[in-house]
Design a protein around this motif. Structure first.
Motif, PDB file in Angstrom:
ATOM      1  N   ALA A 114      28.490  38.850  89.490  1.00  0.00           N
ATOM      2  CA  ALA A 114      29.173  38.144  88.423  1.00  0.00           C
ATOM      3  C   ALA A 114      29.917  38.995  86.966  1.00  0.00           C
ATOM      4  O   ALA A 114      29.195  39.801  86.810  1.00  0.00           O
ATOM      5  N   ALA A 115      31.294  39.610  87.173  1.00  0.00           N
ATOM      6  CA  ALA A 115      31.922  40.331  85.876  1.00  0.00           C
ATOM      7  C   ALA A 115      33.068  39.850  85.506  1.00  0.00           C
ATOM      8  O   ALA A 115      34.334  38.884  86.277  1.00  0.00           O
TER       9      ALA A 115
ATOM     10  N   ALA B 129      34.974  42.551  83.629  1.00  0.00           N
ATOM     11  CA  ALA B 129      35.618  43.300  83.684  1.00  0.00           C
ATOM     12  C   ALA B 129      36.066  43.851  83.943  1.00  0.00           C
ATOM     13  O   ALA B 129      35.443  45.170  85.751  1.00  0.00           O
TER      14      ALA B 129
ATOM     15  N   CYS C  96      34.627  47.928  85.725  1.00  0.00           N
ATOM     16  CA  CYS C  96      33.986  48.357  84.970  1.00  0.00           C
ATOM     17  C   CYS C  96      31.887  47.415  84.939  1.00  0.00           C
ATOM     18  O   CYS C  96      32.202  46.667  85.080  1.00  0.00           O
ATOM     19  N   VAL C  97      30.961  48.243  85.680  1.00  0.00           N
ATOM     20  CA  VAL C  97      29.417  48.070  86.441  1.00  0.00           C
ATOM     21  C   VAL C  97      28.410  48.952  85.977  1.00  0.00           C
ATOM     22  O   VAL C  97      28.727  50.072  85.183  1.00  0.00           O
TER      23      VAL C  97
ATOM     24  N   VAL D 246      22.435  47.132  86.487  1.00  0.00           N
ATOM     25  CA  VAL D 246      22.117  45.948  88.030  1.00  0.00           C
ATOM     26  C   VAL D 246      22.328  46.742  89.256  1.00  0.00           C
ATOM     27  O   VAL D 246      22.952  47.806  89.688  1.00  0.00           O
TER      28      VAL D 246
ATOM     29  N   GLY E  10      18.743  36.904  88.471  1.00  0.00           N
ATOM     30  CA  GLY E  10      18.089  36.200  88.783  1.00  0.00           C
ATOM     31  C   GLY E  10      17.501  35.258  89.932  1.00  0.00           C
ATOM     32  O   GLY E  10      16.504  34.996  90.114  1.00  0.00           O
TER      33      GLY E  10
ATOM     34  N   TYR F 215      36.370  32.213  81.166  1.00  0.00           N
ATOM     35  CA  TYR F 215      35.293  32.678  80.335  1.00  0.00           C
ATOM     36  C   TYR F 215      35.840  32.686  79.241  1.00  0.00           C
ATOM     37  O   TYR F 215      36.492  33.734  78.809  1.00  0.00           O
TER      38      TYR F 215
ATOM     39  N   PHE G  78      32.505  29.054  80.135  1.00  0.00           N
ATOM     40  CA  PHE G  78      33.399  28.333  81.126  1.00  0.00           C
ATOM     41  C   PHE G  78      34.194  27.971  80.709  1.00  0.00           C
ATOM     42  O   PHE G  78      33.909  26.384  80.276  1.00  0.00           O
TER      43      PHE G  78
END
Ligand SMILES: Cc1cc2nc3c(=O)[nH]c(=O)nc-3n(C[C@H](O)[C@H](O)[C@H](O)COP(=O)(O)O)c2cc1C
Length: 175
Positions: free
Chosen positions: A43-44, A46, A60-61, A65, A96, A159, A164
């Motif tokens: 999920a992102a 950025a 942006c990662v 991760v 998770g 978000y 949310f």
């Protein structure tokens, strides 16, 4: 560019995060395929448009991760903008959940780049990575859009303030 090294930072990470909580963002799932063909994703929020000609965006990662090595090795990724109400899907991609299980819900297809594309995304950008720019904990991935799929109608999932939100709920609250 003049680097203002004599101006000392006084914003702690937590204060920065508090500030960013005030910035509403579209929710996306970034996807890729690893060398064994296994699907990975996160999920992102950025994500940002860079130029229309050539069609480029950046994501942006965080390098920590689990999907990061596969994304960089693939040199290609999908940016799937999630419709309102699909919190469950986003949560699956927030950590998770085992890799392939993240893709158990949703009509996932494969884009021309090989990246997983969500057929009911508001828009799904299929990209090749042009450049990876190291930025402290993250990589800024500059991406060229090689294909995209849009769906008609539908509202975004936002978000904001750590939760949310939907556009319609926000409109209801302001009345
Ligand atoms: C709403 C939301 C937005 C996020 N935005 C980003 C982002 O832009 N970049 C990023 O690297 N991680 C972002 N994350 C965190 C990743 O989704 C999370 O670290 C990742 O899924 C952990 O995956 P792993 O367990 O596979 O390592 C975001 C998480 C949420 C819930």
């Amino acid at each position: 560019l003049t680097l203002q090294t004599d101006i000392q930072p006084s914003v702690a990470p937590e204060r920065f995060r508090d500030g960013m909580r005030r910035v509403a963002a579209a929710c996306a799932i970034i996807t890729a395929r690893d060398e064994d063909g296994q699907r990975v994703g996160l999920a992102a929020t950025a994500i940002c448009s860079v130029t229309a000609d050539p069609p480029r965006l950046l994501v942006c990662v965080n390098r920590s991760v689990s999907a990061h090595p596969a994304i960089v090795a693939a040199g290609a990724l999908g940016v799937n903008i999630i419709p309102d109400g699909q919190h469950n899907l986003i949560q699956r991609f927030s950590g998770g959940t085992p890799r392939e299980e993240r893709f158990a819900i949703g009509p996932w297809r494969t884009g021309v780049s090989g990246a997983p594309i969500l057929a009911d995304a508001l828009v799904a950008f299929d990209c090749r990575i042009v450049e990876a720019i190291a930025a402290s904990t993250h990589d800024i991935l500059l991406c060229e859009v090689i294909d995209l799929v849009t769906t008609e109608g539908g509202d975004p999932m936002l978000y904001f303030d750590g939760a949310f939100r939907s556009l319609t709920a926000a409109a209801g609250q302001s009345q």
